[in-house]
Design a protein around this motif. Structure first.
Motif, short mmCIF file in Angstrom:
data_model
loop_
_atom_site.label_atom_id
_atom_site.label_comp_id
_atom_site.label_asym_id
_atom_site.label_seq_id
_atom_site.Cartn_x
_atom_site.Cartn_y
_atom_site.Cartn_z
N LYS A 89 0.83 -1.21 0.00
CA LYS A 89 0.00 0.00 0.00
C LYS A 89 0.86 1.26 0.00
O LYS A 89 0.63 2.18 -0.81
CB LYS A 89 -0.93 -0.01 1.22
CG LYS A 89 -1.84 1.20 1.30
CD LYS A 89 -2.76 1.11 2.52
CE LYS A 89 -3.66 2.34 2.61
NZ LYS A 89 -4.57 2.27 3.79
N ARG A 90 1.85 1.30 0.87
CA ARG A 90 2.64 2.52 0.97
C ARG A 90 3.53 2.73 -0.25
O ARG A 90 3.67 3.86 -0.72
CB ARG A 90 3.49 2.49 2.25
CG ARG A 90 2.68 2.77 3.50
CD ARG A 90 3.50 3.45 4.58
NE ARG A 90 4.11 4.68 4.12
CZ ARG A 90 4.98 5.40 4.83
NH1 ARG A 90 5.34 4.97 6.03
NH2 ARG A 90 5.50 6.51 4.36
N ASN A 119 2.95 1.84 -3.28
CA ASN A 119 2.12 2.30 -4.40
C ASN A 119 1.62 3.73 -4.21
O ASN A 119 1.13 4.34 -5.18
CB ASN A 119 0.94 1.35 -4.61
CG ASN A 119 1.33 0.13 -5.42
OD1 ASN A 119 2.07 0.23 -6.39
ND2 ASN A 119 0.84 -1.03 -5.03
N SER A 120 1.74 4.26 -3.01
CA SER A 120 1.34 5.65 -2.78
C SER A 120 2.49 6.64 -3.01
O SER A 120 2.27 7.86 -3.01
CB SER A 120 0.81 5.80 -1.34
OG SER A 120 1.88 5.75 -0.39
N ILE A 121 3.68 6.12 -3.19
CA ILE A 121 4.86 6.97 -3.38
C ILE A 121 5.00 7.31 -4.86
O ILE A 121 4.94 6.41 -5.71
CB ILE A 121 6.13 6.28 -2.86
CG1 ILE A 121 6.04 6.07 -1.34
CG2 ILE A 121 7.38 7.07 -3.21
CD1 ILE A 121 7.17 5.27 -0.74
N PRO A 122 5.19 8.59 -5.20
CA PRO A 122 5.33 8.97 -6.61
C PRO A 122 6.45 8.21 -7.31
O PRO A 122 7.53 8.01 -6.75
CB PRO A 122 5.64 10.47 -6.53
CG PRO A 122 5.10 10.91 -5.22
CD PRO A 122 5.26 9.75 -4.29
N THR A 126 5.89 1.76 -8.52
CA THR A 126 4.76 0.87 -8.76
C THR A 126 5.11 -0.50 -8.22
O THR A 126 6.09 -1.11 -8.66
CB THR A 126 4.44 0.76 -10.26
OG1 THR A 126 4.20 2.06 -10.80
CG2 THR A 126 3.22 -0.13 -10.48
N GLU A 173 10.05 7.61 0.65
CA GLU A 173 9.13 8.62 0.11
C GLU A 173 9.80 9.98 0.01
O GLU A 173 9.65 10.69 -0.99
CB GLU A 173 7.89 8.70 1.01
CG GLU A 173 6.81 9.63 0.49
CD GLU A 173 5.52 9.50 1.25
OE1 GLU A 173 4.50 10.04 0.76
OE2 GLU A 173 5.50 8.86 2.32
N THR A 206 10.63 12.13 -3.37
CA THR A 206 9.98 13.45 -3.50
C THR A 206 10.98 14.56 -3.79
O THR A 206 10.71 15.45 -4.62
CB THR A 206 9.20 13.78 -2.22
OG1 THR A 206 8.25 12.74 -1.97
CG2 THR A 206 8.49 15.11 -2.35
#
Length: 392
Positions: A306-307, A309-312, A315, A386, A390
């Motif tokens: 989950k985490r 896949n939430s990071i720009p 995948t 993350e 970023t």
């Protein structure tokens, strides 16, 4: 002095990358290690009855050489386990080894000669490629659909040549956490039989699955030339005791290898005697500790997927088994996935493994992480990843 060119070609990215981590630590940076799949290192220890069986074996004087093929009661128990999974085998078809690595070395040495080719699912566990090359062969990668969890059978078929001698599987898979379904296994068996190929299947993570029931290669093997590799490191939490095994299917095509491979077991003398008593207890004793371990891994798997896949620009495909995630770097600003991993280490102190270390053709632009550490450690590492993604 001369060094063999065969040795120069051996690589093991999972541990090779640790050398870079040590250099970072010399600068006073604390490193979070997410590179090695070693449950006991993260607090998951064998249960007391298994530990006591090991200690009792030592105290009872079982500190001499075991039979080269392994203790008969242990081979009986292993054969029983693999038959319950579907493999047609007997204790005479079981050889106990010092971990799967030794088993893989013995099998590869027995079937690969100079110029031979071995098919590997891309990405794959690095020792498969290394042992093939060490024994004079050439590893050949075939594609796998990571999202769907299926091998590309047509790509596999297209890679077969007159030099191909075997196809290897790791199921559940390291590094991806993918688990092959029954149809995929049947398709691989069918193609292998068409071309008279050995099927070598590594099932070291057979009980560490999360969503679907695990199907062993034995369920579809029948009398095909299947050589199953398994052991006690992962499911039974015994990594440091180094115990694995080879299980030969009852196939007439395996007559010669079953005759000659045991010569290698005698040359290396024997596997660890006290650990064999512990392994026997791990098979015969209570199994609830495995269920608890897998339940905890499932929680950590859910967090990681989950985490990530939430990071720009990351995948992460589904993870059905084992304890690894293998995210894709969607827009890598660095020269390679290895340089990505090294920069993450240098800047954030998070050690992962570059995907190309699991095969250049299909592993590149990925990286592998283990989710064995506590959730607090995983969250800390994910926060750093993350931030790294970023601000780059």
């Amino acid at each position: 002095m001369k060094v063999s060119s065969k040795v120069k070609g051996v690589e093991y990215a999972i541990r090779d990358i640790v050398l870079s981590a040590r250099e970072v630590e010399k600068r006073g940076i604390q490193v979070q290690y997410l590179n090695v799949g070693d449950p006991p290192q993260y607090g998951f220890q064998p249960p007391e009855n298994v530990i006591n069986a090991h200690i009792d074996a030592i105290r009872n004087g079982n500190n001499f050489y075991a039979p080269s093929e392994g203790l008969k009661p242990l081979r009986d128990a292993i054969a029983e386990k693999e038959r319950s999974k579907g493999l047609q085998t007997s204790s005479d078809g079981i050889i106990v080894t010092n971990g799967i690595s030794e088993a893989l070395d013995m099998v590869t040495a027995s079937i690969v000669e100079s110029g031979d080719e071995v098919l590997l699912p891309g990405p794959y566990y690095p020792p498969y490629s290394s042992y093939v090359k060490l024994h004079g062969g050439t590893p050949v990668e075939f594609g796998v659909d990571l999202a769907a969890g299926r091998p590309d059978i047509e790509d596999m078929r297209s890679k077969i040549t007159p030099k191909t001698v075997a196809v290897c599987l790791i199921n559940p898979n390291n590094p991806t956490g993918m688990v092959y379904d029954r149809k995929s296994l049947q398709d691989i068996i069918d193609v292998a039989n068409e071309h008279n190929l050995y099927v070598i299947c590594d099932e070291i993570y057979d009980r560490i699955t999360y969503d679907d029931e695990f199907t062993s290669i034995g369920r579809v093997a029948k009398d095909s030339p299947v050589i199953l590799l398994n052991g006690f490191s992962k499911v039974n939490l015994m990594t440091g005791w180094r115990l694995g095994y080879i299980a030969f299917a009852d196939s007439p095509q395996l007559h010669n290898i079953k005759k000659y491979l045991p010569q290698l077991t005698r040359v290396r003398i024997a596997a660890n005697m006290p650990a064999q008593y512990a392994a026997l207890e791990s098979l015969r004793g209570p199994q609830d500790y495995i269920d608890k371990f897998v339940a905890e891994m499932s929680r950590r798997r859910d967090l990681m997927v989950k985490r990530l896949n939430s990071i720009p620009n990351l995948t992460c495909p589904p993870v059905k088994g084992a304890f690894y995630v293998f995210p894709h770097i969607d827009d890598n600003p660095y020269s390679s996935d290895k340089e990505f991993v090294l920069e993450l280490l240098r800047q954030k102190g998070v050690l992962t493994v570059h995907g190309s270390g699991f095969g250049e053709a299909f592993g590149r632009e990925h990286f592998r992480l283990v989710f064995l550490p506590p959730i607090s450690t995983l969250n800390s590492a994910l926060d750093k990843i993350e931030d790294f993604m970023t601000i780059r």
